[in-house]
Write a protein that holds these residues in place. Structure first.
Motif, PDB file in Angstrom:
ATOM      1  N   ALA A 131       0.805  -1.221   0.000  1.00 42.62           N
ATOM      2  CA  ALA A 131       0.000   0.000   0.000  1.00 42.62           C
ATOM      3  C   ALA A 131       0.842   1.276   0.000  1.00 42.62           C
ATOM      4  CB  ALA A 131      -0.936   0.001   1.204  1.00 42.62           C
ATOM      5  N   GLY A 132       2.162   1.145   0.131  1.00 43.12           N
ATOM      6  CA  GLY A 132       3.011   2.332   0.130  1.00 43.12           C
ATOM      7  C   GLY A 132       2.790   3.228   1.337  1.00 43.12           C
ATOM      8  N   LEU A 133       2.677   2.616   2.511  1.00 47.10           N
ATOM      9  CA  LEU A 133       2.411   3.363   3.733  1.00 47.10           C
ATOM     10  C   LEU A 133       3.663   4.061   4.257  1.00 47.10           C
ATOM     11  CD1 LEU A 133       0.278   0.679   5.621  1.00 47.10           C
ATOM     12  CD2 LEU A 133      -0.531   2.522   4.136  1.00 47.10           C
ATOM     13  N   ASP A 134       3.436   5.056   5.115  1.00 46.17           N
ATOM     14  CA  ASP A 134       4.543   5.709   5.816  1.00 46.17           C
ATOM     15  C   ASP A 134       4.939   4.932   7.061  1.00 46.17           C
ATOM     16  OD1 ASP A 134       4.813   8.172   4.183  1.00 46.17           O
ATOM     17  OD2 ASP A 134       2.772   8.553   4.884  1.00 46.17           O
ATOM     18  N   VAL A 135       3.951   4.316   7.727  1.00 43.91           N
ATOM     19  CA  VAL A 135       4.220   3.622   8.988  1.00 43.91           C
ATOM     20  C   VAL A 135       3.179   2.524   9.185  1.00 43.91           C
ATOM     21  CG1 VAL A 135       2.851   5.307  10.314  1.00 43.91           C
ATOM     22  CG2 VAL A 135       4.604   3.949  11.485  1.00 43.91           C
ATOM     23  N   GLN A 136       3.618   1.400   9.772  1.00 44.91           N
ATOM     24  CA  GLN A 136       2.681   0.349  10.169  1.00 44.91           C
ATOM     25  C   GLN A 136       2.792   0.143  11.681  1.00 44.91           C
ATOM     26  OE1 GLN A 136       3.578  -3.263   8.013  1.00 44.91           O
ATOM     27  NE2 GLN A 136       5.525  -3.607   9.051  1.00 44.91           N
ATOM     28  N   LEU A 137       1.644  -0.026  12.308  1.00 43.98           N
ATOM     29  CA  LEU A 137       1.542  -0.204  13.754  1.00 43.98           C
ATOM     30  C   LEU A 137       1.034  -1.612  14.008  1.00 43.98           C
ATOM     31  CD1 LEU A 137      -0.328   3.172  14.369  1.00 43.98           C
ATOM     32  CD2 LEU A 137       2.158   2.782  14.356  1.00 43.98           C
ATOM     33  N   LEU A 138       1.844  -2.430  14.675  1.00 41.66           N
ATOM     34  CA  LEU A 138       1.543  -3.844  14.841  1.00 41.66           C
ATOM     35  C   LEU A 138       1.319  -4.172  16.314  1.00 41.66           C
ATOM     36  CD1 LEU A 138       4.312  -5.308  12.478  1.00 41.66           C
ATOM     37  CD2 LEU A 138       1.982  -4.567  11.871  1.00 41.66           C
ATOM     38  N   GLU A 139       0.121  -4.633  16.629  1.00 43.63           N
ATOM     39  CA  GLU A 139      -0.192  -5.056  17.989  1.00 43.63           C
ATOM     40  C   GLU A 139       0.060  -6.552  18.123  1.00 43.63           C
ATOM     41  OE1 GLU A 139      -3.948  -5.484  21.099  1.00 43.63           O
ATOM     42  OE2 GLU A 139      -4.289  -4.684  19.086  1.00 43.63           O
ATOM     43  N   VAL A 140       0.882  -6.919  19.081  1.00 42.28           N
ATOM     44  CA  VAL A 140       1.151  -8.333  19.358  1.00 42.28           C
ATOM     45  C   VAL A 140      -0.138  -9.009  19.808  1.00 42.28           C
ATOM     46  CG1 VAL A 140       2.315  -9.858  21.008  1.00 42.28           C
ATOM     47  CG2 VAL A 140       3.580  -8.005  19.892  1.00 42.28           C
ATOM     48  N   GLY A 141      -0.343 -10.241  19.355  1.00 41.32           N
ATOM     49  CA  GLY A 141      -1.525 -10.979  19.771  1.00 41.32           C
ATOM     50  C   GLY A 141      -1.390 -11.514  21.185  1.00 41.32           C
ATOM     51  N   MET A 142      -0.295 -12.221  21.460  1.00 39.61           N
ATOM     52  CA  MET A 142      -0.038 -12.780  22.789  1.00 39.61           C
ATOM     53  C   MET A 142       1.458 -12.849  23.024  1.00 39.61           C
ATOM     54  SD  MET A 142      -0.913 -16.553  24.351  1.00 39.61           S
ATOM     55  CE  MET A 142      -2.670 -16.419  24.026  1.00 39.61           C
ATOM     56  N   GLY A 143       1.891 -12.356  24.167  1.00 36.38           N
ATOM     57  CA  GLY A 143       3.318 -12.423  24.505  1.00 36.38           C
ATOM     58  C   GLY A 143       4.127 -11.450  23.683  1.00 36.38           C
ATOM     59  N   GLY A 144       4.971 -11.975  22.815  1.00 37.81           N
ATOM     60  CA  GLY A 144       5.839 -11.128  22.001  1.00 37.81           C
ATOM     61  C   GLY A 144       6.912 -11.936  21.309  1.00 37.81           C
ATOM     62  N   ARG A 145       7.719 -12.628  22.083  1.00 46.36           N
ATOM     63  CA  ARG A 145       8.880 -13.343  21.547  1.00 46.36           C
ATOM     64  C   ARG A 145       8.487 -14.328  20.454  1.00 46.36           C
ATOM     65  NH1 ARG A 145      11.633 -18.197  22.962  1.00 46.36           N
ATOM     66  NH2 ARG A 145      10.035 -18.610  24.554  1.00 46.36           N
ATOM     67  N   LEU A 146       7.426 -15.091  20.678  1.00 49.60           N
ATOM     68  CA  LEU A 146       7.018 -16.137  19.741  1.00 49.60           C
ATOM     69  C   LEU A 146       5.722 -15.795  18.999  1.00 49.60           C
ATOM     70  CD1 LEU A 146       7.814 -19.289  21.917  1.00 49.60           C
ATOM     71  CD2 LEU A 146       9.215 -18.272  20.113  1.00 49.60           C
ATOM     72  N   ASP A 147       5.273 -14.561  19.105  1.00 53.99           N
ATOM     73  CA  ASP A 147       4.067 -14.137  18.412  1.00 53.99           C
ATOM     74  C   ASP A 147       4.379 -13.867  16.942  1.00 53.99           C
ATOM     75  OD1 ASP A 147       1.162 -12.940  19.037  1.00 53.99           O
ATOM     76  OD2 ASP A 147       2.139 -11.664  17.550  1.00 53.99           O
ATOM     77  N   ALA A 148       3.438 -14.172  16.052  1.00 54.82           N
ATOM     78  CA  ALA A 148       3.662 -14.035  14.614  1.00 54.82           C
ATOM     79  C   ALA A 148       4.074 -12.625  14.209  1.00 54.82           C
ATOM     80  CB  ALA A 148       2.402 -14.451  13.849  1.00 54.82           C
ATOM     81  N   VAL A 149       3.576 -11.623  14.921  1.00 51.02           N
ATOM     82  CA  VAL A 149       3.943 -10.232  14.625  1.00 51.02           C
ATOM     83  C   VAL A 149       5.462 -10.026  14.710  1.00 51.02           C
ATOM     84  CG1 VAL A 149       3.829  -7.905  15.630  1.00 51.02           C
ATOM     85  CG2 VAL A 149       1.721  -9.183  15.193  1.00 51.02           C
ATOM     86  N   ASN A 150       6.120 -10.833  15.527  1.00 53.58           N
ATOM     87  CA  ASN A 150       7.549 -10.641  15.786  1.00 53.58           C
ATOM     88  C   ASN A 150       8.450 -11.107  14.638  1.00 53.58           C
ATOM     89  OD1 ASN A 150       9.418  -9.528  17.625  1.00 53.58           O
ATOM     90  ND2 ASN A 150       9.956 -11.552  18.407  1.00 53.58           N
ATOM     91  N   ILE A 151       7.873 -11.546  13.526  1.00 55.36           N
ATOM     92  CA  ILE A 151       8.702 -11.855  12.355  1.00 55.36           C
ATOM     93  C   ILE A 151       9.219 -10.573  11.694  1.00 55.36           C
ATOM     94  CG2 ILE A 151       7.596 -14.067  11.890  1.00 55.36           C
ATOM     95  CD1 ILE A 151       5.965 -12.729   9.700  1.00 55.36           C
TER      96      ILE A 151
END
Length: 436
Positions: A131-151
């Motif tokens: 989409a050519g964004l300036d910034v993306q804001l990612l909320e972790v689903g659970m925890g952090g270290r092993l959450d999919a967002v952390n890729i």
């Protein structure tokens, strides 16, 4: 596999993976590498935390939008529609975009199994970079270290708070949970902590990762005045001797209510300040964002002869904050609680914290497989100090109308305990089937 509708994709995903929650990055990373080999991404802020992470994302979104930037936000769970999870410029993306992203994911995943949440995370990341964004804001689903967002490697990481929740997956102590959430920290990258009493594991992980740690009350914070507040930040000089103190004064009260929102807003302002070299933001935009932020289901007040307060809080720390807000904002009101929670939560702990401020309770049975049965809830209430509790309703509408019939002008109807409950409430209000 291909489907012509978003609901078709989602129904299929619900049964694709053997586990609803399956923390780990290996599978999702493999698919992400095939989907986006160059790891193209906009500037990224990742937000974790037991409570408050949704609020932090909402502040970030409102402020960056006020500055005129193109913003993507990924949050979970949704309340009314799946599309709420993936927004661009404050608006849920259409079904067609999500379906197209799911099709691209399916075309590269091969025989790798993905969970419902992992599919959604990959779809959001795919939509955002295209989409050519300036910034993306990612909320972790659970925890952090092993959450999919952390890729994704963030340009700033924010941990809003550490409390006891999801203990089966994250550990039973604040130290263990803190270490999991600090997994989003990266080397030489701002690691911002909004918990006033952070577990030592956060600082230890920051040191191990060589992240740049900033803690509220020590490195930054706020000072409240009558109807305004000041934000401050103490920047250590390169010589390690002379500190520079920066203020933004006379900020408006945060649009989201509760004392904890000053901590969330303060953490967000520091994240924005740390990224200002790449995305400059004016004080005017900060003020506008703070005033105009909105977030469904968090201390959300529906006005009426008997007002209705909605809150998705579902763990002891969240409901302690709710109690403080009720005592401060509605000190003289008799409170009728329309209530439900998931069976993997500390239901007994929540009842004991809330009981002193609640006049009577109306239990709502939910259809979610994680919801407790009515017989199980009767036993939990029986073992608690709660006296006035009512059962026997088929769903939210019956329980709510029963609570409303026993209420009087000047009372407050409180709907709390679960995202799913608040969702049922808003759906019923939307259909106008309740006697409000």
């Amino acid at each position: 596999m291909h489907f012509d509708s978003l609901q078709g994709w989602l129904s299929w995903q619900e049964g694709l993976h053997p586990l609803t929650i399956d923390l780990g990055l290996e599978r999702v990373n493999q698919v992400f590498n095939a989907l986006n080999p160059l790891h193209i991404k906009p500037l990224t802020v990742t937000v974790a935390g037991t409570n408050g992470k949704g609020s932090c994302v909402a502040y970030l979104e409102a402020i960056y939008l006020a500055q005129g930037y193109r913003v993507g936000t990924y949050t979970s769970p949704h309340i009314l529609n799946y599309n709420e999870r993936i927004k661009i410029d404050g608006k849920p993306v259409p079904d067609e975009l999500i379906c197209a992203a799911f099709a691209r994911i399916e075309s590269v995943r091969g025989d790798i199994s993905l969970s419902y949440f992992e599919f959604g995370t990959l779809a959001a990341l795919d939509i955002f970079w295209r989409a050519g964004l300036d910034v993306q804001l990612l909320e972790v689903g659970m925890g952090g270290r092993l959450d999919a967002v952390n890729i994704v490697n963030p340009d700033a990481a924010l941990v809003s708070s550490i409390g006891i929740d999801h203990t089966y997956w994250l550990g039973e102590t604040r130290e263990a949970i803190g270490a999991e959430k600090a997994g989003i920290f990266r080397a030489l990258t701002p690691a911002i902590v909004g918990d006033p009493e952070p577990p030592e594991s956060l600082a230890e992980t920051a040191v191990d990762k060589n992240a740049r740690l900033y803690c509220i009350g020590k490195d930054f914070g706020y000072e409240k005045h009558d109807k305004a507040w000041d934000w401050w930040y103490q920047d250590a000089a390169a010589d390690g001797i002379t500190d520079t103190l920066t203020y933004i004064r006379q900020l408006p009260e945060p649009g989201l209510k509760g004392e904890h929102q000053y901590r969330n807003a303060s953490s967000v302002i520091l994240a924005i300040a740390k990224l200002a070299a790449k995305l400059p933001v004016s004080e005017e935009s900060i003020r506008h964002g703070l005033e105009n932020v909105r977030l469904t289901g968090r201390f959300q007040l529906l006005k009426g002869e008997v007002p209705v307060l909605l809150d998705v809080g579902h763990n002891p720390d969240a409901v302690r904050t709710l109690v403080d807000y009720l005592l401060t904002t509605f000190p003289e009101k008799r409170i009728h609680a329309v209530f439900s929670m998931m069976k993997d939560k500390d239901i007994a702990g929540v009842l004991e914290i809330m009981n002193p401020v609640v006049h009577d309770w109306f239990f709502v049975p939910l259809t979610n497989p994680r919801a407790p049965t009515e017989s199980a809830m009767r036993e939990i209430f029986l073992q608690s100090s709660v006296v006035n509790v009512f059962f026997g309703y088929t769903g939210f509408a019956e329980a709510f109308n029963a609570a409303k019939k026993l209420s009087q002008p000047g009372d407050l109807l409180l709907v709390f305990g679960s995202f799913f409950l608040v969702s049922d409430c808003l759906i019923e209000f939307e259909k106008s089937e309740l006697t409000t």
